[in-house]
Scaffold this motif. Structure first.
Motif, PDB file in Angstrom:
ATOM      1  N   SER A  41       8.937   8.692  -0.257  1.00 16.94           N
ATOM      2  CA  SER A  41       9.619   7.629   0.502  1.00 16.94           C
ATOM      3  C   SER A  41      10.280   8.208   1.753  1.00 16.94           C
ATOM      4  O   SER A  41      10.393   7.529   2.771  1.00 16.94           O
ATOM      5  N   GLU A  42      10.685   9.483   1.675  1.00 21.47           N
ATOM      6  CA  GLU A  42      11.328  10.118   2.844  1.00 21.47           C
ATOM      7  C   GLU A  42      10.362  10.234   4.022  1.00 21.47           C
ATOM      8  O   GLU A  42      10.789  10.320   5.170  1.00 21.47           O
ATOM      9  N   SER A  43       9.069  10.253   3.723  1.00 18.02           N
ATOM     10  CA  SER A  43       8.110  10.454   4.826  1.00 18.02           C
ATOM     11  C   SER A  43       7.806   9.156   5.587  1.00 18.02           C
ATOM     12  O   SER A  43       7.101   9.162   6.586  1.00 18.02           O
ATOM     13  N   ILE A  44       8.351   8.025   5.117  1.00 19.79           N
ATOM     14  CA  ILE A  44       8.088   6.756   5.824  1.00 19.79           C
ATOM     15  C   ILE A  44       8.762   6.783   7.190  1.00 19.79           C
ATOM     16  O   ILE A  44       9.959   7.031   7.298  1.00 19.79           O
ATOM     17  N   ASP A  45       7.961   6.570   8.226  1.00 20.66           N
ATOM     18  CA  ASP A  45       8.533   6.431   9.572  1.00 20.66           C
ATOM     19  C   ASP A  45       7.732   5.359  10.326  1.00 20.66           C
ATOM     20  O   ASP A  45       6.805   4.764   9.770  1.00 20.66           O
ATOM     21  N   GLU A  46       8.107   5.112  11.570  1.00 22.78           N
ATOM     22  CA  GLU A  46       7.463   4.014  12.314  1.00 22.78           C
ATOM     23  C   GLU A  46       5.967   4.263  12.488  1.00 22.78           C
ATOM     24  O   GLU A  46       5.153   3.352  12.389  1.00 22.78           O
ATOM     25  N   ASP A  93       0.343   2.874  11.030  1.00 24.87           N
ATOM     26  CA  ASP A  93      -0.952   3.328  10.515  1.00 24.87           C
ATOM     27  C   ASP A  93      -1.449   2.510   9.317  1.00 24.87           C
ATOM     28  O   ASP A  93      -2.612   2.616   8.946  1.00 24.87           O
ATOM     29  N   TYR A  94      -0.572   1.728   8.705  1.00 18.16           N
ATOM     30  CA  TYR A  94      -0.994   0.889   7.577  1.00 18.16           C
ATOM     31  C   TYR A  94      -1.287  -0.544   8.007  1.00 18.16           C
ATOM     32  O   TYR A  94      -1.589  -1.392   7.196  1.00 18.16           O
ATOM     33  N   LEU A  95      -1.171  -0.818   9.307  1.00 22.14           N
ATOM     34  CA  LEU A  95      -1.438  -2.179   9.793  1.00 22.14           C
ATOM     35  C   LEU A  95      -2.913  -2.302  10.168  1.00 22.14           C
ATOM     36  O   LEU A  95      -3.626  -1.307  10.295  1.00 22.14           O
ATOM     37  N   GLN A 132       0.839  -1.216   0.000  1.00 26.47           N
ATOM     38  CA  GLN A 132       0.000   0.000   0.000  1.00 26.47           C
ATOM     39  C   GLN A 132       0.865   1.254   0.000  1.00 26.47           C
ATOM     40  O   GLN A 132       0.602   2.206  -0.736  1.00 26.47           O
ATOM     41  N   ILE A 133       1.909   1.231   0.807  1.00 26.66           N
ATOM     42  CA  ILE A 133       2.794   2.403   0.866  1.00 26.66           C
ATOM     43  C   ILE A 133       3.459   2.607  -0.504  1.00 26.66           C
ATOM     44  O   ILE A 133       3.507   3.736  -1.021  1.00 26.66           O
TER      45      ILE A 133
END
Ligand code: IPE
Ligand code: IPE
Ligand code: MG
Length: 248
Positions: free
Chosen positions: A170-175, A180-182, A158-159
């Motif tokens: 891609s830089e905005s991906i964090d924990e 939030d996508y789980l 999804q990401i």
């Protein structure tokens, strides 16, 4: 006393800080049946009764989220007769939940990929979620066709799709974004994970979410025999743990 990283503390009458989110790997149904010379599905049926009792109890004592592992992405490997018996049991449980659980103040959600289930079962899952959506008590996550690795694959796909569409970078991906996508988006991570039956492993349960969970493995008990006293015992053990989250 077991500390919490943040969020509101639930203190019970015995002055314990309760886990906000409990996970249970409901294991040992097959061995319970074998010990009694019964077919394995008899153990699953008994385990389903235990589940009803423990879920009600958790809601009554003020637990905010309970996640129970009912069927893993790997459990399809079992003999077709056992898988069929489990599907029949899920259907019965959901029909009963729709009929009798209207009075319970529990919000039920299903975590896992529901697409392999029959259309009838998927419809029952949808109705159960809809019927309980506005309940204000405990959130009950029933993990069905759930696997932690599969959940992460779905989230990553999804990401990746959103990056491709230019919605995120891609830089905005964090924990926080991954959480939030789980399936458990917006819920606190499990504080306590209980596994009865003597197996000391996670078996793909809440992999990401359990990074700092306290595990309580209870060797002496198989899930169908699990009582509210066993749950209290696990909570007491949890309360004595010193949670450090990497600090001192
Ligand atoms: C857990 O009990 C229920 C499911 C996995 C569906 P098991 O069926 O794994 O019981 P054991 O581990 O064989 O005793
Ligand atoms: C984990 O138990 C899954 C559920 C309880 C639903 P399993 O019995 O499938 O796990 P393994 O095979 O012992 O690791
Ligand atoms: Mg098992």
């Amino acid at each position: 006393m077991a500390k919490k990283k943040d969020s509101t503390l639930i203190v019970d009458r015995a002055n314990r800080i309760l886990p906000e989110h409990i996970g249970i790997i409901m294991d040992g149904n097959g061995r319970w049946a074998k010990k009694r010379l019964l077919p394995r599905p008899a153990g699953h049926r008994e385990g389903a009764q235990t589940f009803r009792k423990i879920a009600r109890y958790c809601n009554n004592i003020g637990i905010k989220v309970l996640t129970v592992y009912a069927f893993s992405t790997e459990n399809w490997k079992r003999p077709a007769s056992e898988v069929d018996a489990l599907m029949k049991l899920f259907k019965e449980y959901l029909q009963e939940a729709l009929r009798d659980f209207r009075e319970e103040n529990i919000r039920t959600r299903f975590v896992g990929d529901r697409s392999p289930f029959s259309a009838e079962l998927q419809e029952l899952m949808r109705e159960t979620e809809e019927l309980s959506a506005d309940k204000t008590g405990m959130t009950l996550n029933i993990a069905m066709n759930y696997g932690g690795r599969a959940e992460l694959c779905t989230a990553i796909k999804q990401i990746a799709a959103e990056i491709k569409d230019g919605k995120i970078t891609s830089e905005s991906i964090d924990e926080k974004m991954i959480s939030d996508y789980l399936y458990t988006a917006g819920q606190p991570d499990p504080d306590l994970i209980i596994r009865p039956s003597g197996e000391y492993r996670t078996s793909n349960f809440l992999l990401w979410q359990s990074a700092y969970s306290e595990y309580v493995f209870m060797d002496e008990i198989l899930w169908p025999d699990f009582t509210t006293e066993n749950l209290e015992e696990a909570i007491d053990i949890y309360c004595m743990r010193n949670r450090r989250f990497g600090g001192v």
